[in-house]
Design an enzyme around this catalytic site. Sequence first.
Site, PDB file in Angstrom:
ATOM      1  N   THR A  37      56.249  46.660 -85.038  1.00  0.00           N
ATOM      2  CA  THR A  37      55.752  46.354 -86.373  1.00  0.00           C
ATOM      3  C   THR A  37      54.227  46.473 -86.461  1.00  0.00           C
ATOM      4  O   THR A  37      53.530  46.304 -85.450  1.00  0.00           O
ATOM      5  CB  THR A  37      56.176  44.913 -86.733  1.00  0.00           C
ATOM      6  OG1 THR A  37      55.521  44.512 -87.932  1.00  0.00           O
ATOM      7  CG2 THR A  37      55.809  43.908 -85.653  1.00  0.00           C
ATOM      8  N   ASP A  38      53.726  46.652 -87.686  1.00  0.00           N
ATOM      9  CA  ASP A  38      52.268  46.650 -87.883  1.00  0.00           C
ATOM     10  C   ASP A  38      51.688  45.240 -87.757  1.00  0.00           C
ATOM     11  O   ASP A  38      50.467  45.074 -87.639  1.00  0.00           O
ATOM     12  CB  ASP A  38      51.897  47.258 -89.249  1.00  0.00           C
ATOM     13  CG  ASP A  38      52.490  46.527 -90.447  1.00  0.00           C
ATOM     14  OD1 ASP A  38      53.268  45.571 -90.257  1.00  0.00           O
ATOM     15  OD2 ASP A  38      52.169  46.925 -91.592  1.00  0.00           O
ATOM     16  N   GLU A  39      52.562  44.205 -87.800  1.00  0.00           N
ATOM     17  CA  GLU A  39      52.048  42.827 -87.784  1.00  0.00           C
ATOM     18  C   GLU A  39      51.372  42.461 -86.467  1.00  0.00           C
ATOM     19  O   GLU A  39      50.643  41.473 -86.401  1.00  0.00           O
ATOM     20  CB  GLU A  39      53.178  41.833 -88.086  1.00  0.00           C
ATOM     21  CG  GLU A  39      53.797  42.076 -89.439  1.00  0.00           C
ATOM     22  CD  GLU A  39      54.514  40.877 -90.036  1.00  0.00           C
ATOM     23  OE1 GLU A  39      54.430  39.772 -89.472  1.00  0.00           O
ATOM     24  OE2 GLU A  39      55.165  41.067 -91.072  1.00  0.00           O
ATOM     25  N   TYR A  88      56.482  35.306 -84.866  1.00  0.00           N
ATOM     26  CA  TYR A  88      57.200  36.594 -84.897  1.00  0.00           C
ATOM     27  C   TYR A  88      56.323  37.712 -84.356  1.00  0.00           C
ATOM     28  O   TYR A  88      56.711  38.436 -83.430  1.00  0.00           O
ATOM     29  CB  TYR A  88      57.652  36.928 -86.330  1.00  0.00           C
ATOM     30  CG  TYR A  88      58.011  38.387 -86.511  1.00  0.00           C
ATOM     31  CD1 TYR A  88      59.134  38.930 -85.885  1.00  0.00           C
ATOM     32  CD2 TYR A  88      57.210  39.245 -87.279  1.00  0.00           C
ATOM     33  CE1 TYR A  88      59.455  40.282 -86.034  1.00  0.00           C
ATOM     34  CE2 TYR A  88      57.523  40.594 -87.427  1.00  0.00           C
ATOM     35  CZ  TYR A  88      58.647  41.106 -86.798  1.00  0.00           C
ATOM     36  OH  TYR A  88      58.951  42.445 -86.935  1.00  0.00           O
ATOM     37  N   LYS A 103      56.626  40.065 -80.940  1.00  0.00           N
ATOM     38  CA  LYS A 103      56.723  41.529 -80.957  1.00  0.00           C
ATOM     39  C   LYS A 103      55.570  42.145 -80.145  1.00  0.00           C
ATOM     40  O   LYS A 103      55.757  43.136 -79.443  1.00  0.00           O
ATOM     41  CB  LYS A 103      56.675  42.054 -82.397  1.00  0.00           C
ATOM     42  CG  LYS A 103      57.892  41.725 -83.240  1.00  0.00           C
ATOM     43  CD  LYS A 103      59.183  42.374 -82.767  1.00  0.00           C
ATOM     44  CE  LYS A 103      59.198  43.862 -82.979  1.00  0.00           C
ATOM     45  NZ  LYS A 103      60.540  44.439 -82.616  1.00  0.00           N
TER      46      LYS A 103
HETATM   47  P1  NAD Z   1      67.197  42.563 -88.951  1.00  0.00           P
HETATM   48  O1  NAD Z   1      66.845  41.127 -88.741  1.00  0.00           O
HETATM   49  O2  NAD Z   1      67.739  42.997 -90.269  1.00  0.00           O
HETATM   50  O3  NAD Z   1      68.248  43.040 -87.850  1.00  0.00           O
HETATM   51  C1  NAD Z   1      68.143  42.681 -86.500  1.00  0.00           C
HETATM   52  C2  NAD Z   1      69.451  43.055 -85.817  1.00  0.00           C
HETATM   53  O4  NAD Z   1      69.322  42.710 -84.430  1.00  0.00           O
HETATM   54  C3  NAD Z   1      70.665  42.286 -86.361  1.00  0.00           C
HETATM   55  O5  NAD Z   1      71.757  43.182 -86.516  1.00  0.00           O
HETATM   56  C4  NAD Z   1      70.960  41.275 -85.273  1.00  0.00           C
HETATM   57  O6  NAD Z   1      72.328  40.901 -85.183  1.00  0.00           O
HETATM   58  C5  NAD Z   1      70.492  42.013 -84.025  1.00  0.00           C
HETATM   59  N1  NAD Z   1      70.126  41.104 -82.923  1.00  0.00           N
HETATM   60  C6  NAD Z   1      69.337  39.991 -83.007  1.00  0.00           C
HETATM   61  N2  NAD Z   1      69.253  39.407 -81.808  1.00  0.00           N
HETATM   62  C7  NAD Z   1      69.963  40.170 -80.937  1.00  0.00           C
HETATM   63  C8  NAD Z   1      70.228  40.095 -79.535  1.00  0.00           C
HETATM   64  N3  NAD Z   1      69.743  39.095 -78.797  1.00  0.00           N
HETATM   65  N4  NAD Z   1      70.986  41.062 -78.963  1.00  0.00           N
HETATM   66  C9  NAD Z   1      71.498  42.077 -79.722  1.00  0.00           C
HETATM   67  N5  NAD Z   1      71.295  42.186 -81.036  1.00  0.00           N
HETATM   68  C10 NAD Z   1      70.526  41.250 -81.656  1.00  0.00           C
HETATM   69  O7  NAD Z   1      65.883  43.372 -88.587  1.00  0.00           O
HETATM   70  P2  NAD Z   1      65.285  44.687 -89.240  1.00  0.00           P
HETATM   71  O8  NAD Z   1      64.469  44.321 -90.426  1.00  0.00           O
HETATM   72  O9  NAD Z   1      66.352  45.697 -89.355  1.00  0.00           O
HETATM   73  O10 NAD Z   1      64.256  45.120 -88.087  1.00  0.00           O
HETATM   74  C11 NAD Z   1      64.697  45.930 -86.998  1.00  0.00           C
HETATM   75  C12 NAD Z   1      63.529  46.141 -86.055  1.00  0.00           C
HETATM   76  O11 NAD Z   1      62.458  46.768 -86.740  1.00  0.00           O
HETATM   77  C13 NAD Z   1      62.955  44.833 -85.500  1.00  0.00           C
HETATM   78  O12 NAD Z   1      62.613  45.057 -84.155  1.00  0.00           O
HETATM   79  C14 NAD Z   1      61.718  44.584 -86.342  1.00  0.00           C
HETATM   80  O13 NAD Z   1      60.754  43.878 -85.608  1.00  0.00           O
HETATM   81  C15 NAD Z   1      61.271  46.012 -86.625  1.00  0.00           C
HETATM   82  N6  NAD Z   1      60.533  46.209 -87.882  1.00  0.00           N
HETATM   83  C16 NAD Z   1      61.025  45.740 -89.063  1.00  0.00           C
HETATM   84  C17 NAD Z   1      60.344  46.005 -90.252  1.00  0.00           C
HETATM   85  C18 NAD Z   1      60.857  45.538 -91.593  1.00  0.00           C
HETATM   86  O14 NAD Z   1      60.160  45.689 -92.592  1.00  0.00           O
HETATM   87  N7  NAD Z   1      62.068  44.986 -91.678  1.00  0.00           N
HETATM   88  C19 NAD Z   1      59.140  46.725 -90.205  1.00  0.00           C
HETATM   89  C20 NAD Z   1      58.652  47.161 -88.973  1.00  0.00           C
HETATM   90  C21 NAD Z   1      59.366  46.916 -87.821  1.00  0.00           C
HETATM   91  O1  DAU Z   2      54.955  44.483 -91.791  1.00  0.00           O
HETATM   92  C1  DAU Z   2      56.205  44.677 -91.189  1.00  0.00           C
HETATM   93  C2  DAU Z   2      56.996  43.403 -91.266  1.00  0.00           C
HETATM   94  O2  DAU Z   2      57.412  43.255 -92.622  1.00  0.00           O
HETATM   95  C3  DAU Z   2      58.200  43.371 -90.328  1.00  0.00           C
HETATM   96  O3  DAU Z   2      57.750  43.425 -89.001  1.00  0.00           O
HETATM   97  C4  DAU Z   2      59.024  42.098 -90.552  1.00  0.00           C
HETATM   98  O4  DAU Z   2      60.188  42.141 -89.741  1.00  0.00           O
HETATM   99  C5  DAU Z   2      59.425  42.052 -92.011  1.00  0.00           C
HETATM  100  O5  DAU Z   2      60.157  40.875 -92.278  1.00  0.00           O
HETATM  101  C6  DAU Z   2      58.187  42.126 -92.908  1.00  0.00           C
HETATM  102  O6  DAU Z   2      57.380  40.928 -92.777  1.00  0.00           O
HETATM  103  P1  DAU Z   2      56.707  40.212 -94.045  1.00  0.00           P
HETATM  104  O7  DAU Z   2      56.425  38.813 -93.711  1.00  0.00           O
HETATM  105  O8  DAU Z   2      55.605  41.052 -94.584  1.00  0.00           O
HETATM  106  O9  DAU Z   2      57.956  40.356 -95.075  1.00  0.00           O
HETATM  107  P2  DAU Z   2      58.577  39.338 -96.146  1.00  0.00           P
HETATM  108  O10 DAU Z   2      59.538  40.139 -96.968  1.00  0.00           O
HETATM  109  O11 DAU Z   2      59.069  38.088 -95.524  1.00  0.00           O
HETATM  110  O12 DAU Z   2      57.334  38.978 -97.054  1.00  0.00           O
HETATM  111  C7  DAU Z   2      56.578  39.984 -97.721  1.00  0.00           C
HETATM  112  C8  DAU Z   2      55.443  39.304 -98.433  1.00  0.00           C
HETATM  113  O13 DAU Z   2      55.984  38.531 -99.513  1.00  0.00           O
HETATM  114  C9  DAU Z   2      54.666  38.313 -97.587  1.00  0.00           C
HETATM  115  O14 DAU Z   2      53.305  38.376 -97.936  1.00  0.00           O
HETATM  116  C10 DAU Z   2      55.261  36.960 -97.947  1.00  0.00           C
HETATM  117  C11 DAU Z   2      55.647  37.145 -99.402  1.00  0.00           C
HETATM  118  N1  DAU Z   2      56.828  36.357 -99.856  1.00  0.00           N
HETATM  119  C12 DAU Z   2      57.978  36.449 -99.128  1.00  0.00           C
HETATM  120  C13 DAU Z   2      59.088  35.718 -99.510  1.00  0.00           C
HETATM  121  C14 DAU Z   2      60.356  35.799 -98.695  1.00  0.00           C
HETATM  122  C15 DAU Z   2      56.745  35.585-101.003  1.00  0.00           C
HETATM  123  O15 DAU Z   2      55.701  35.531-101.693  1.00  0.00           O
HETATM  124  N2  DAU Z   2      57.861  34.875-101.392  1.00  0.00           N
HETATM  125  C16 DAU Z   2      59.023  34.892-100.668  1.00  0.00           C
HETATM  126  O16 DAU Z   2      59.994  34.185-101.074  1.00  0.00           O
END
Ligand code: NAD
Ligand code: DAU
Length: 356
Positions: free
Chosen positions: A132-134, A158, A162
């Site tokens: 992630t970019d975080e 989180y 990562k």
């Molecule tokens: P998600 O939470 O939707 O899915 C995670 C999946 O991993 C689920 O299917 C869960 O059952 C599985 N999992 C969790 N723990 C596990 C374990 N111990 N063993 C096997 N499987 C397990 O997550 P996502 O949003 O699809 O993100 C996927 C990946 O991409 C993550 O590594 C996250 O850090 C990264 N990522 C997410 C975003 C985003 O915006 N969602 C952005 C950048 C990077």
């Molecule tokens: O940047 C990549 C990341 O983006 C991934 O690594 C994470 O897995 C993914 O969950 C996401 O993280 P964020 O914290 O940015 O996503 P989230 O959707 O939780 O929140 C987006 C923004 O919105 C953040 O600034 C918090 C705000 N927010 C979120 C929720 C759930 C609100 O204002 N209200 C809310 O109820």
Amino acid sequence: MIFVTGGAGFIGSNFVLDWFAHSAEEVVNFDKLTYAGNLNNLESLRTRKEHLFVKGDICDREQLQALFALHQPRAIVHFAAESHVDRSILGPGEFVTTNVNGTFSLLEAARAYWSGLAPAARDAFRFLHVSTDEVYGTLGPQDPPFCETTAYAPNSPYSASKAAADHLVRAYHHTYGLPTLTTNCSNNYGPFHFPEKLIPLMITNALAGAPLPIYGDGQQVRDWLYVGDHCAAIRRVLEAGRPGQTYNIGGWNEKANLDVVHTLCDILDRVAPKDGGGSYRTQITRVQDRPGHDRRYAIDARKIERELGWRPGETFETGIEKTVQWYLSHREWVRDIQSGDYLKWIEQNYFNRNAA
Ligand code: NAD
Ligand code: DAU
């Protein structure tokens, strides 16, 4: 074949579906099915013999080693993680267990398997770690976007978990020569996004007539990327990325949270007008901010464009329209998720937050 972890989650399931839209190569999809894993996402692959789902935990090194020995993957694509920042604030332990220890266990199993391969297979093998970019922390309004050499400065449990995983992956390349690739991507959105995250939460709450909770002043900025574009980028990195390298992936779409929510309300006003009239914007409510809330993320995605020719295909306008339409036509998918566990989370995260 390729071995995918976390392929029942949001991005992982989009990746597996996208994989089969482009390839007939087998996938072993290994997922623990936590609250975030959902086999309904993969329903359309039910009869696809090239897709093998295995329920398991990436912390279980023995199970991983047995599966590698049996299926002989040419690559591992590692999505499995705990991914929600708010959950990491309320309960960081699971994030360390899965994201740090789990990645370590996967790396160890991969190293043992890869070490025993014949030279050509060893050279061709790839371990692609999805991050992630975080990990880069937060930016001020005038700071340049994150690039691959930006120093790590994670701020939430989180992002710290990562970042630790990214460092382990880096070390396994540097020390053992494991052919790793790491991608650091910005905020994804699109189909199958679990409705605890900003965009799907706002769409589903709006349609349910529930409050749209904005943390703090809503001026936090995220870079948004349509999930299909992220999947295409990962396929490209897997195909042509240089081992040991990291690639930033982003949408060139910086938006403040409040603007995102306004956009969603405006689209819904047009395509699914509220019964009785009025705008969905009236449901917006300010709530207490997220502790340690990162103010701004932005990605410099020029390296992946320069070296691998990848650029996002969707603009925010096209991607968000598609996403709203997807949620409107998949209300059953949302209903199935809104189980007891999900309701418990909503109560824990929102009902104890004071109004801002
Ligand atoms: P998600 O939470 O939707 O899915 C995670 C999946 O991993 C689920 O299917 C869960 O059952 C599985 N999992 C969790 N723990 C596990 C374990 N111990 N063993 C096997 N499987 C397990 O997550 P996502 O949003 O699809 O993100 C996927 C990946 O991409 C993550 O590594 C996250 O850090 C990264 N990522 C997410 C975003 C985003 O915006 N969602 C952005 C950048 C990077
Ligand atoms: O940047 C990549 C990341 O983006 C991934 O690594 C994470 O897995 C993914 O969950 C996401 O993280 P964020 O914290 O940015 O996503 P989230 O959707 O939780 O929140 C987006 C923004 O919105 C953040 O600034 C918090 C705000 N927010 C979120 C929720 C759930 C609100 O204002 N209200 C809310 O109820």
